[in-house]
Design a protein around this motif. Structure first.
Motif, PDB file in Angstrom:
ATOM      1  N   VAL A 164       0.801  -1.224   0.000  1.00 24.18           N
ATOM      2  CA  VAL A 164       0.000   0.000   0.000  1.00 24.18           C
ATOM      3  C   VAL A 164       0.834   1.275   0.000  1.00 24.18           C
ATOM      4  O   VAL A 164       0.706   2.107  -0.891  1.00 24.18           O
ATOM      5  CB  VAL A 164      -0.985   0.037   1.181  1.00 24.18           C
ATOM      6  CG1 VAL A 164      -1.963  -1.113   1.099  1.00 24.18           C
ATOM      7  CG2 VAL A 164      -0.284   0.028   2.521  1.00 24.18           C
ATOM      8  N   TRP A 166       3.833   1.873  -0.632  1.00 22.64           N
ATOM      9  CA  TRP A 166       4.716   2.051  -1.762  1.00 22.64           C
ATOM     10  C   TRP A 166       3.952   2.036  -3.075  1.00 22.64           C
ATOM     11  O   TRP A 166       4.474   2.411  -4.113  1.00 22.64           O
ATOM     12  CB  TRP A 166       5.754   0.942  -1.791  1.00 22.64           C
ATOM     13  CG  TRP A 166       6.522   0.875  -0.543  1.00 22.64           C
ATOM     14  CD1 TRP A 166       6.522   1.784   0.477  1.00 22.64           C
ATOM     15  CD2 TRP A 166       7.422  -0.146  -0.160  1.00 22.64           C
ATOM     16  NE1 TRP A 166       7.364   1.390   1.457  1.00 22.64           N
ATOM     17  CE2 TRP A 166       7.939   0.206   1.104  1.00 22.64           C
ATOM     18  CE3 TRP A 166       7.862  -1.325  -0.761  1.00 22.64           C
ATOM     19  CZ2 TRP A 166       8.859  -0.575   1.772  1.00 22.64           C
ATOM     20  CZ3 TRP A 166       8.776  -2.103  -0.107  1.00 22.64           C
ATOM     21  CH2 TRP A 166       9.269  -1.738   1.161  1.00 22.64           C
ATOM     22  N   ALA A 167       2.738   1.555  -3.019  1.00 19.87           N
ATOM     23  CA  ALA A 167       1.990   1.318  -4.244  1.00 19.87           C
ATOM     24  C   ALA A 167       1.928   2.588  -5.069  1.00 19.87           C
ATOM     25  O   ALA A 167       2.543   2.696  -6.128  1.00 19.87           O
ATOM     26  CB  ALA A 167       0.595   0.848  -3.891  1.00 19.87           C
ATOM     27  N   ARG A 168       1.190   3.553  -4.570  1.00 24.45           N
ATOM     28  CA  ARG A 168       1.115   4.818  -5.264  1.00 24.45           C
ATOM     29  C   ARG A 168       2.445   5.538  -5.167  1.00 24.45           C
ATOM     30  O   ARG A 168       2.877   6.210  -6.083  1.00 24.45           O
ATOM     31  CB  ARG A 168       0.059   5.698  -4.613  1.00 24.45           C
ATOM     32  CG  ARG A 168      -1.320   5.173  -4.764  1.00 24.45           C
ATOM     33  CD  ARG A 168      -1.655   5.078  -6.242  1.00 24.45           C
ATOM     34  NE  ARG A 168      -3.075   4.865  -6.410  1.00 24.45           N
ATOM     35  CZ  ARG A 168      -3.984   5.826  -6.338  1.00 24.45           C
ATOM     36  NH1 ARG A 168      -3.636   7.056  -6.119  1.00 24.45           N
ATOM     37  NH2 ARG A 168      -5.250   5.538  -6.523  1.00 24.45           N
ATOM     38  N   THR A 170       5.438   4.633  -5.201  1.00 27.35           N
ATOM     39  CA  THR A 170       6.491   4.347  -6.179  1.00 27.35           C
ATOM     40  C   THR A 170       6.310   5.183  -7.436  1.00 27.35           C
ATOM     41  O   THR A 170       7.273   5.513  -8.101  1.00 27.35           O
ATOM     42  CB  THR A 170       6.522   2.862  -6.570  1.00 27.35           C
ATOM     43  OG1 THR A 170       5.190   2.442  -6.789  1.00 27.35           O
ATOM     44  CG2 THR A 170       7.170   2.027  -5.487  1.00 27.35           C
ATOM     45  N   ARG A 171       5.100   5.515  -7.735  1.00 23.61           N
ATOM     46  CA  ARG A 171       4.895   6.362  -8.903  1.00 23.61           C
ATOM     47  C   ARG A 171       5.540   7.723  -8.713  1.00 23.61           C
ATOM     48  O   ARG A 171       5.784   8.443  -9.643  1.00 23.61           O
ATOM     49  CB  ARG A 171       3.397   6.580  -9.134  1.00 23.61           C
ATOM     50  CG  ARG A 171       2.671   5.288  -9.413  1.00 23.61           C
ATOM     51  CD  ARG A 171       1.304   5.590  -9.962  1.00 23.61           C
ATOM     52  NE  ARG A 171       0.463   4.411  -9.833  1.00 23.61           N
ATOM     53  CZ  ARG A 171      -0.851   4.440  -9.907  1.00 23.61           C
ATOM     54  NH1 ARG A 171      -1.475   5.592 -10.088  1.00 23.61           N
ATOM     55  NH2 ARG A 171      -1.545   3.346  -9.794  1.00 23.61           N
ATOM     56  N   PRO A 176      11.813   1.874  -1.789  1.00 24.11           N
ATOM     57  CA  PRO A 176      11.388   0.705  -1.032  1.00 24.11           C
ATOM     58  C   PRO A 176      12.033   0.790   0.333  1.00 24.11           C
ATOM     59  O   PRO A 176      13.155   1.282   0.454  1.00 24.11           O
ATOM     60  CB  PRO A 176      11.983  -0.459  -1.817  1.00 24.11           C
ATOM     61  CG  PRO A 176      13.119   0.136  -2.581  1.00 24.11           C
ATOM     62  CD  PRO A 176      12.751   1.574  -2.846  1.00 24.11           C
TER      63      PRO A 176
END
Lengths: 490, 490
Positions: A164, A166-168, A170-171, A176
């Motif tokens: 979660v 990192w999900a958005r 990372t964009r 990480p």
């Protein structure tokens, strides 16, 4: 790999090639990670300890690590029952020894029965941990042990973080990172987080109906961190020690629901509530009791560990995360990620079993267990009170009540010349203060700038964990140091 | 968050909103992670175990987990001395008990002295682990304990992975992942890895002067994985059980040096060498002995754990990584990343201490320790031999000598109709074979396709860990199943 001209000439001077792995070729996001609780000030504390060992003369005889919530390092004794059961699990030859109570033996046998090969030395058959233990946890509120994932202290939350946080993120170029802690989240989200923090900050103040006083600002700031579509809540709060009311938690849940935020509830301090009238309410329980549309829909992951509370077993790295209303396919992905680590440490799993399911009143160990537990919590409550009292007597230091957790987060006035001096040195003013404090008194605390604080204010986080009389001396020493520091820069 | 039309209509039908966190909104890289050793076949094994528990009739009475190197789950007894010291550390009240030998007590006291608050329940003062233990490890070959980072089994290597494996990799869209295992690296590097694998594959065969026979192909493939600027070496090999010669290791080091690769040496099976004439050589020792220009420059990280070897203590998640010639600034970054996890499990750190520094010949526990250690290794050697013998007698199965580690990696002939049937089902042919094997015999092994194998060949990885007589029955059962399967699809 292409070398920069600088690298090459350096290498030539040394008669060596440049390294393959350098700060330049390294994952660039790693550099952005910050972790205040173990930052440069702790590095310096380690060096000072080593210097003391080598006989270097200092104005103090020991370094006091008041930077980290590590109760046993500060002398808290382990709870007897927990260690008895663990010793029996580690060395089952002891099961025939008359030195252990029957209920400890029964518990050890029950845990070993649930282990692969009846040994703590096998991986737990499921990467999410021993089924029995997840069932015991799961059974408290729900009938879904599959929603409980045992963890390595606070490191499994990183799995949720991976999904979660990192999900958005990372964009937007977020690193990480192995922990979902607020601090780290802030470190990795960098400026983006900071601007979001400001936006949500005001929204939350309105939402929660909080008085926009310094106290509540600190509390809000300490208790919350918001990323792109995740809200992280520490309850009781770290670093501020605030315990949220039930109404406040309901408001947070409504807010998360309306804003479509995945809630991460850090509830590792749930035993640590000291203030009269304060009570721990778990996000999950409140969510369930709120009924539709929240109970059946709001996505939540709540975390607990064996590290804090009355047991303070940090070194065993036991813990769990429980998910509510998580998408089934995402939950499968989470299990897959956990399987790559094989399993959390099994001794920590065993310990967690004892924490989620302590001795019952009819068990032979109950009386001693309860007495030890209460003694720890009563002493913590006394230390919380003492901290507030001593700090609030000191001119230029103000400290909110430590309602829960194990830290105070006092605000300190720093004279303008000290702020200027810090800026000359390229340090945050409270980092400068804390470094000077460490060098002159051996007391290691964490600058408020590591957690985020209102612009122009300065704080530090200090644990309440040293033994009571020692804590009193420390608080007084710290107050005197602040007075001296203020005088020096006035 | 914008919802896809499909999500929205589904939500409307259910009277619910779509989840915030879904396979679509989740970190997309998570889906790419594969981990064969705990993949779908193990999920099915778990289900079968549960069905057996519920009394469902199956053609077998138990599921045999021959998929994972988990010795104690297969009945191996823990080494007495290790557990005695650990029990004393867990419950120091036992230090006065006459049931424990003196050297065990001394070791426990020494470990506790090095722990915060003299307790396993404190975080280790340094995030890289207890200083004493790192010194003991460091002292074996070097005087640099700061190059030793204790870890949570194989999970700290992920820190190195974060620095190196992900460094370049992230530029190519590689997922963050908590393990540096070959399998995962392959999973996350995806197609890019596969093409690199092929490129380096031939280069390596030439380099190592290996005979390009099936045996060496498997060995090379099993022992190596290459990412963009990192070479991962498993020594002894997993899954193939090959033990590399000293010359081979030297060639690898020269190759890495010339190609400017950061070397990661997975040496967790260093005790597990069975074949006459085979010997474990550590990458680090060989590197040091090669002298300039390699010794002072080639960057290396080598890994060890308490999970394999004669002790097989998987559940404790103890381990370390030792770095050589790492850039000092990168090493600081590594320490910072480790600090975010606070510390590895302290019981695992204590166990590691005993593993790197076992009883000396003059210690009271030495004789028993040595006898137990030898018995485990002798039985493993017998199982390695037995595995090779039984498999090579079976038509259509061929198995290289298991020189080391704890797995066989036999090649199986699969009839073309079975391959077609697998393709119809969307399964790799060896996955199809392994799933059928599991359903009909309860034997759980890992398909070779999970590790990578030469196109058109099929393998599986099976541990040699079940007790000797049970292993014989399993090997024969597996061979009979293969014959039946071959007949069925002929």
């Amino acid at each position: 790999m292409a070398l920069s001209t600088g690298d090459q000439s350096q290498a030539v001077r040394n008669g060596l090639r440049a390294k393959v792995l350098t700060l330049h070729s390294m994952n660039p996001r790693v550099r952005q990670v910050e972790y205040a609780v173990r930052g440069p000030i702790v590095q310096r504390a380690l060096e000072l300890e080593q210097e003391l060992c080598q006989g270097v003369k200092k104005p103090f005889t020991e370094v006091i690590r008041a930077n980290i919530g590590d109760a046993q390092a500060m002398g808290q004794r382990p709870i007897t029952f927990l260690r008895q059961v663990l010793a029996l699990c580690v060395n089952p030859d002891l099961l025939t020894s008359p030195s252990f109570p029957d209920d400890a033996k029964k518990r050890a046998e029950r845990i070993l029965q649930a282990c692969g090969g009846h040994s703590l030395g096998a991986y737990s058959g499921q990467p999410s941990g021993i089924q029995l233990i997840r069932e015991e946890r799961g059974g408290r509120y729900i009938e879904r042990p599959n929603n409980v994932f045992l963890s390595t202290g606070a490191s499994t939350p990183s799995v949720v973080g991976l999904l979660v946080g990192w999900a958005r993120a990372t964009r937007h170029g977020v690193a990480p990172s192995p922990s979902p802690s607020t601090t780290l989240t802030r470190g990795t989200l960098g400026r983006r987080w900071r601007s979001l923090q400001v936006d949500y900050y005001l929204a939350r103040e309105r939402l929660l109906g909080l008085d926009v006083s310094e106290a509540s600002r600190c509390a809000v700031q300490g208790a919350w961190a918001l990323a792109t579509f995740v809200a992280v809540c520490h309850q009781p709060g770290n670093p501020t020690g605030q315990v949220q009311t039930r109404e406040c938690i309901e408001a947070v849940i409504r807010f998360a629901f309306e804003e479509r935020l995945f809630l991460l509830a850090d509830e590792v301090y749930q035993d640590n509530v000291y203030a009269a009238g304060s009570q721990f309410h778990s996000f999950k329980k409140v969510l369930m009791e709120m009924g539709p549309p929240y109970a059946g829909q709001q996505e939540l992951a709540s975390f607990h560990s064996t590290s804090k509370g009355y047991m303070g077993e940090c070194g065993f790295r036991g813990g769990y995360v429980e998910v509510v209303n998580m998408d089934a396919a995402v939950q499968q992905q989470m299990l897959k990620l956990m399987s790559v680590r094989l399993c959390p440490p099994v001794p920590g799993q065993a310990l967690l079993d004892l924490v989620v399911s302590p001795p019952a009143p009819t068990d032979p160990s109950f009386a001693q267990f309860q007495a030890e537990r209460q003694a720890v919590l009563a002493e913590l409550a006394a230390k919380a009170k003492l901290t507030e009292q001593v700090f609030n007597k000191a001119p230029g230091i103000s400290c909110n009540p430590v309602q829960g957790a194990m830290y105070s987060f006092p605000r300190v006035q720093l004279p303008p010349r000290a702020v200027e001096r810090a800026q000359e040195l390229g340090l945050a003013p409270d980092m400068f203060f804390c470094l000077r404090l460490l060098e002159e008194t051996g007391i290691c605390v964490v600058p408020g700038s590591g957690f985020g604080q209102r612009e122009g204010t300065y704080h530090f986080r200090m644990t309440i964990l040293p033994p009571l009389e020692k804590l009193r001396l420390l608080l007084e020493k710290l107050s005197r140091f602040h007075a001296k520091f203020t005088l020096e820069y006035s």
